[in-house]
Scaffold this motif. Structure first.
Motif, PDB file in Angstrom:
ATOM      1  N   GLU A  85      -7.871   9.871 -11.344  1.00  0.00           N
ATOM      2  CA  GLU A  85      -6.594   9.409 -11.874  1.00  0.00           C
ATOM      3  C   GLU A  85      -6.504   7.898 -11.724  1.00  0.00           C
ATOM      4  N   TYR A  86      -5.556   7.314 -12.438  1.00  0.00           N
ATOM      5  CA  TYR A  86      -5.341   5.869 -12.405  1.00  0.00           C
ATOM      6  C   TYR A  86      -4.054   5.593 -11.629  1.00  0.00           C
ATOM      7  N   ILE A  87      -4.164   4.735 -10.615  1.00  0.00           N
ATOM      8  CA  ILE A  87      -3.040   4.426  -9.746  1.00  0.00           C
ATOM      9  C   ILE A  87      -2.735   2.930  -9.850  1.00  0.00           C
ATOM     10  N   PRO A  88      -1.478   2.548 -10.089  1.00  0.00           N
ATOM     11  CA  PRO A  88      -1.134   1.116 -10.097  1.00  0.00           C
ATOM     12  C   PRO A  88      -1.615   0.442  -8.815  1.00  0.00           C
ATOM     13  N   LEU A  89      -2.116  -0.768  -8.932  1.00  0.00           N
ATOM     14  CA  LEU A  89      -2.768  -1.447  -7.808  1.00  0.00           C
ATOM     15  C   LEU A  89      -1.888  -1.507  -6.567  1.00  0.00           C
ATOM     16  N   LYS A  90      -0.644  -1.947  -6.724  1.00  0.00           N
ATOM     17  CA  LYS A  90       0.249  -2.052  -5.569  1.00  0.00           C
ATOM     18  C   LYS A  90       0.489  -0.671  -4.941  1.00  0.00           C
ATOM     19  N   ASP A  91       0.648   0.356  -5.774  1.00  0.00           N
ATOM     20  CA  ASP A  91       0.837   1.711  -5.260  1.00  0.00           C
ATOM     21  C   ASP A  91      -0.371   2.149  -4.452  1.00  0.00           C
ATOM     22  N   TYR A  92      -1.560   1.804  -4.920  1.00  0.00           N
ATOM     23  CA  TYR A  92      -2.761   2.192  -4.190  1.00  0.00           C
ATOM     24  C   TYR A  92      -2.810   1.499  -2.827  1.00  0.00           C
ATOM     25  N   TYR A  93      -2.542   0.197  -2.824  1.00  0.00           N
ATOM     26  CA  TYR A  93      -2.598  -0.536  -1.559  1.00  0.00           C
ATOM     27  C   TYR A  93      -1.698   0.101  -0.500  1.00  0.00           C
ATOM     28  N   PHE A  94      -0.483   0.494  -0.878  1.00  0.00           N
ATOM     29  CA  PHE A  94       0.489   1.001   0.094  1.00  0.00           C
ATOM     30  C   PHE A  94       0.589   2.530   0.070  1.00  0.00           C
ATOM     31  N   ARG A  95      -0.519   3.185  -0.263  1.00  0.00           N
ATOM     32  CA  ARG A  95      -0.522   4.642  -0.433  1.00  0.00           C
ATOM     33  C   ARG A  95      -0.154   5.403   0.836  1.00  0.00           C
ATOM     34  N   HIS A  96      -0.436   4.840   1.999  1.00  0.00           N
ATOM     35  CA  HIS A  96      -0.136   5.527   3.258  1.00  0.00           C
ATOM     36  C   HIS A  96       1.164   5.037   3.900  1.00  0.00           C
ATOM     37  N   ASN A  97       1.888   4.142   3.227  1.00  0.00           N
ATOM     38  CA  ASN A  97       3.038   3.509   3.861  1.00  0.00           C
ATOM     39  C   ASN A  97       4.222   4.457   4.038  1.00  0.00           C
ATOM     40  N   ASN A  98       4.581   5.217   3.014  1.00  0.00           N
ATOM     41  CA  ASN A  98       5.791   6.045   3.082  1.00  0.00           C
ATOM     42  C   ASN A  98       5.745   7.075   4.201  1.00  0.00           C
ATOM     43  N   SER A  99       4.560   7.561   4.508  1.00  0.00           N
ATOM     44  CA  SER A  99       4.431   8.568   5.575  1.00  0.00           C
ATOM     45  C   SER A  99       3.785   7.987   6.831  1.00  0.00           C
ATOM     46  N   LEU A 100       3.586   6.646   6.845  1.00  0.00           N
ATOM     47  CA  LEU A 100       2.894   5.993   7.966  1.00  0.00           C
ATOM     48  C   LEU A 100       1.633   6.787   8.298  1.00  0.00           C
ATOM     49  N   PHE A 101       0.750   6.884   7.304  1.00  0.00           N
ATOM     50  CA  PHE A 101      -0.374   7.808   7.307  1.00  0.00           C
ATOM     51  C   PHE A 101       0.197   9.226   7.368  1.00  0.00           C
ATOM     52  N   TRP A 102       0.194   9.873   8.540  1.00  0.00           N
ATOM     53  CA  TRP A 102       0.833  11.192   8.665  1.00  0.00           C
ATOM     54  C   TRP A 102       1.700  11.260   9.918  1.00  0.00           C
ATOM     55  N   GLU A 103       2.058  10.109  10.432  1.00  0.00           N
ATOM     56  CA  GLU A 103       2.882  10.048  11.637  1.00  0.00           C
ATOM     57  C   GLU A 103       4.307  10.562  11.392  1.00  0.00           C
ATOM     58  N   PRO A 151       9.674   4.615   4.812  1.00  0.00           N
ATOM     59  CA  PRO A 151       9.778   5.227   6.129  1.00  0.00           C
ATOM     60  C   PRO A 151      10.805   4.509   6.993  1.00  0.00           C
ATOM     61  N   ALA A 152      11.266   5.186   8.033  1.00  0.00           N
ATOM     62  CA  ALA A 152      12.109   4.502   9.013  1.00  0.00           C
ATOM     63  C   ALA A 152      11.291   3.388   9.657  1.00  0.00           C
ATOM     64  N   LYS A 153      11.921   2.266   9.899  1.00  0.00           N
ATOM     65  CA  LYS A 153      11.206   1.130  10.455  1.00  0.00           C
ATOM     66  C   LYS A 153      10.659   1.457  11.857  1.00  0.00           C
ATOM     67  N   VAL A 154       9.376   1.157  12.066  1.00  0.00           N
ATOM     68  CA  VAL A 154       8.764   1.376  13.378  1.00  0.00           C
ATOM     69  C   VAL A 154       9.505   0.579  14.442  1.00  0.00           C
ATOM     70  N   ALA A 155       9.956  -0.623  14.063  1.00  0.00           N
ATOM     71  CA  ALA A 155      10.703  -1.454  15.013  1.00  0.00           C
ATOM     72  C   ALA A 155      11.944  -0.733  15.526  1.00  0.00           C
ATOM     73  N   LEU A 156      12.659  -0.045  14.631  1.00  0.00           N
ATOM     74  CA  LEU A 156      13.862   0.696  15.040  1.00  0.00           C
ATOM     75  C   LEU A 156      13.501   1.897  15.899  1.00  0.00           C
ATOM     76  N   LEU A 157      12.405   2.559  15.559  1.00  0.00           N
ATOM     77  CA  LEU A 157      11.945   3.689  16.372  1.00  0.00           C
ATOM     78  C   LEU A 157      11.652   3.238  17.799  1.00  0.00           C
ATOM     79  N   LYS A 158      11.003   2.088  17.918  1.00  0.00           N
ATOM     80  CA  LYS A 158      10.673   1.574  19.249  1.00  0.00           C
ATOM     81  C   LYS A 158      11.918   1.115  19.999  1.00  0.00           C
ATOM     82  N   LEU A 159      12.802   0.448  19.264  1.00  0.00           N
ATOM     83  CA  LEU A 159      13.997  -0.122  19.891  1.00  0.00           C
ATOM     84  C   LEU A 159      14.902   0.958  20.466  1.00  0.00           C
ATOM     85  N   THR A 160      14.857   2.160  19.881  1.00  0.00           N
ATOM     86  CA  THR A 160      15.750   3.236  20.315  1.00  0.00           C
ATOM     87  C   THR A 160      15.048   4.276  21.180  1.00  0.00           C
TER      88      THR A 160
END
Length: 501
Positions: free
Chosen positions: A306-324, A346-355
C-alpha cells in the motif's frame, strides 16, 4: 482483599479512568496551546541573531555559576517529567541547573542541503516544516515528542538507519557551550575529536546549542510492502537480505508477534500517485493502531502493498506509542473509542509522568518492562529466544541499523561498517520466571554479544561493565581538553539506576 492489594489492583486495571477523563482533556488543552504557539512561531521571522541572544544568556548563566557555585556540576534545568522516558532523573536535584530554552528551527540551506536547528525542537515540529518545504531528514524518528538534541546526546534510529546509520550520523555540525562559557563549533573538519565524542555523551561535554542535519528531497508517499514470516530463522535471513538491498529499499522494519511469527516491512519513497484505493492514510485519528494493522496481514497470512503519505509513515507508531497505550487504555483501539476520542491520542507522556504516584512508579518497575538493545544482526534469533525465555513480551520492534567504525562511545566493533539491529521491548512481561532483577542479566547478555544498550531508562551495569560496553578512551581525552572535570558529570553519573528511578 488487603487494602494495599486493592489499591494496586485499581491502579493497574482502572488507571484508564484517570487517563481518559483527566489526562486526555489536559492533552487537548496542551494541543490547543501548541497550535497557538505554532501560529505565533510561523509569524515570527527567526534569525541567527535570535539564536545568538539565547546562547549568550546560557553563557552568562554558566559564568555566573563558575563564580558563585563552582563546586556543583552542571546540567540542564529541563524537568525530567518533560522527557520521553518514564524514568525520573533524580540527579538534577543535586546539580546546578542551567536554563537552556532552545526549541526552534534556525534555517534551511537548500544549496548545501542542511537544516540548522536548536536542540529542543521536536521531531513533530521539524518534520512537517521540512516536508512542506520539499525536504526531509534521512532518519526521521516515529514519536513526535522526541527532541533532536536527545537523539544526538542519546541514541536515535529508525527504519532508514540500515542505510544512514544512527541519527547522529546524519548530523554535520554541532555548536557547543563549554564549561568555561565559551562557544565552539565542531564537525568532521573542525574539532573532529569533539565532533565524534558528542553523540551519546548526555550533556557531559557541554551544552549543545545548535545542530546541522543533512536534508534530502521528500517524496509524497512510501510504498510499503508487508511480508508475514513464520520462523525465526527465516526472519533473520530475510531481514539480512533486505538490508543489503539499498537500491530498492529506503525503509526496513520487522515486528515480531510471537517467538515464530512476524511481519517484515520494506518501504520505498515515491511520488507515484497510483490509484487512490491503494493509499492508506494511517495518520488519521480513526485508523487502527499501526501495529494492529500490521498484525492483520499476519492473521491473513498474505503479502500486501500500500501507499502511505510520508508524514503518516514517519509517525506510524505515535498514536499508540508503539503498543504502550494498550496497557493503559485496553480498549483504545476499539473503533468506537477511536472515532470519539482518537483525535486526542496519545496522552502526553509528560502528563503521565507528572501525575504518577510513588505506588504507580513502583508497580511499573515491578510489572512493566521497557528497553532497547542494539546487537549484531546475526544475533536476532538468539536474542529473541533469550528475551522470550525471560520476558515473553510481544510485539517486539526490530529495526536494523548500520554502525560505523570509530572512536566514539558507540561504534561498530569491526574495522568496517557492520549491520546491527535495535530490539525494542515494551510492555508487561508474561514469562513465569520474570522478576525485575532480570534486567542486569539481559544487559550482560548484550555486553557479551558485543552490543549496546540504550540508556533512557538507565543501566544496572557497574562502571567497569559500562566502560567495557562504551569505549571511553576518546571521550575521557575530550573531557580533559574541555575542562569538564568538576564542571560536568560523567555519562555514567547520569544513566546508572541509582540516579534514574
Amino acid at each position: 482483599m488487603h487494602s494495599d492489594s486493592l489499591m494496586e489492583y485499581v491502579l493497574v486495571n482502572f488507571r484508564w479512568v484517570f487517563v481518559v477523563f483527566f489526562l486526555l482533556p489536559c492533552t487537548v488543552m496542551g494541543k490547543v496551546w501548541a497550535t497557538f504557539e505554532k501560529s505565533l512561531w510561523s509569524r515570527r521571522r527567526h534569525t541567527g541573531l535570535d539564536h545568538k541572544k539565547k546562547v549568550e544568556k546560557i553563557q552568562c548563566e554558566i559564568r555566573h555559576r563558575n563564580v558563585y557555585s563552582p563546586n556543583r556540576v552542571m546540567c540542564t534545568a529541563r524537568p525530567s517529567w518533560r522527557s520521553m522516558t518514564l524514568a525520573e532523573m533524580t540527579y538534577k536535584k543535586c546539580m546546578f541547573n542551567i536554563n537552556v530554552h532552545l526549541d526552534e528551527m534556525i534555517s534551511i540551506d537548500s544549496y548545501n542541503r542542511t537544516v540548522r536547528v536548536e536542540p529542543s525542537i521536536t521531531v513533530g515540529q521539524l518534520i512537517p516544516i521540512l516536508i512542506q518545504s520539499g525536504w526531509t531528514v534521512p532518519v526521521a524518528l516515529e514519536l513526535e515528542d522526541l527532541t533532536i538534541g536527545g537523539l544526538v546526546m542519546g541514541i536515535g534510529l529508525e527504519s532508514s538507519s540500515f542505510k544512514f546509520g544512527l541519527f547522529h550520523k546524519t548530523c554535520t555540525r554541532y555548536e557547543l557551550v563549554t564549561a568555561n562559557g565559551d562557544l565552539i563549533t565542531c564537525s568532521e573538519t573542525e574539532n573532529p575529536d569533539v565532533f565524534e565524542s558528542i553523540p551519546f555523551s548526555y550533556g557531559t561535554l557541554g551544552f549543545l546549542t545548535a545542530i546541522d542535519i543533512i536534508i534530502i528531497p521528500a517524496k509524497k508517499y512510501v510504498r510499503l510492502q508487508y511480508r508475514p514470516i513464520s520462523s525465526l530463522e527465516k526472519m533473520q535471513s530475510c531481514l539480512i537480505s533486505e538490508t543489503l538491498d539499498t537500491e530498492n529499499n529506503d525503509f526496513v522494519e520487522l515486528l515480531v508477534y510471537s517467538k515464530d511469527e512476524g511481519v517484515l516491512m520494506t518501504g520505498k519513497m515515491t511520488d507515484s500517485d497510483q490509484t487512490t484505493k491503494n493509499v492508506n492514510e494511517i495518520g488519521r485519528f480513526y485508523k487502527p493502531w499501526f501495529f494492529k494493522h500490521v498484525e492483520s496481514f499476519l492473521i491473513l497470512q498474505k503479502n500486501a502493498e500500500e501507499y502511505i503519505p510520508l508524514k503518516d509513515y514517519y509517525f506510524r507508531h505515535n498514536n499508540s506509542l508503539f503498543w504502550e497505550v494498550q496497557d493503559i487504555i485496553p480498549f483504545g483501539n476499539h473503533p468506537v473509542f477511536r472515532y470519539l476520542l482518537g483525535w486526542i491520542m496519545p496522552a502526553k507522556v509528560a502528563l503521565l509522568k507528572l501525575t504518577q504516584t510513588d505506588t504507580i512508579k513502583r508497580l511499573y518497575n515491578e510489572h512493566h518492562f521497557i528497553d532497547d538493545f542494539i546487537l549484531p544482526i546475526s544475533y536476532l534469533k538468539k536474542s529473541i529466544e533469550k528475551f522470550h525465555e525471560h520476558l515473553n513480551i510481544y510485539p517486539i520492534w526490530v529495526c536494523p541499523t548500520v554502525l560505523n567504525p570509530g572512536r566514539g562511545l558507540v561504534h561498530s566493533h569491526a574495522s568496517v561498517d557492520n549491520m546491527y539491529i535495535d530490539i525494542g521491548l515494551y510492555g508487561e512481561p508474561n514469562a513465569s520466571n520474570y522478576n525485575s532483577d532480570i534486567t542486569k542479566d539481559l544487559e550482560l547478555f548484550v555486553l557479551k554479544s558485543k552490543g549496546f544498550k540504550m540508556m533512557y531508562v538507565g543501566t544496572h551495569l557497574n562502571i567497569y561493565e559500562f566502560k567495557k560496553m562504551f569505549n571511553h578512551c576518546l571521550y575521557q581525552s575530550i573531557r580533559m581538553q574541555l575542562n569538564c572535570e568538576y564542571n560536568f558529570p560523567e555519562v555514567y553519573d547520569k544513566v546508572n539506576k541509582k540516579v534514574r528511578r
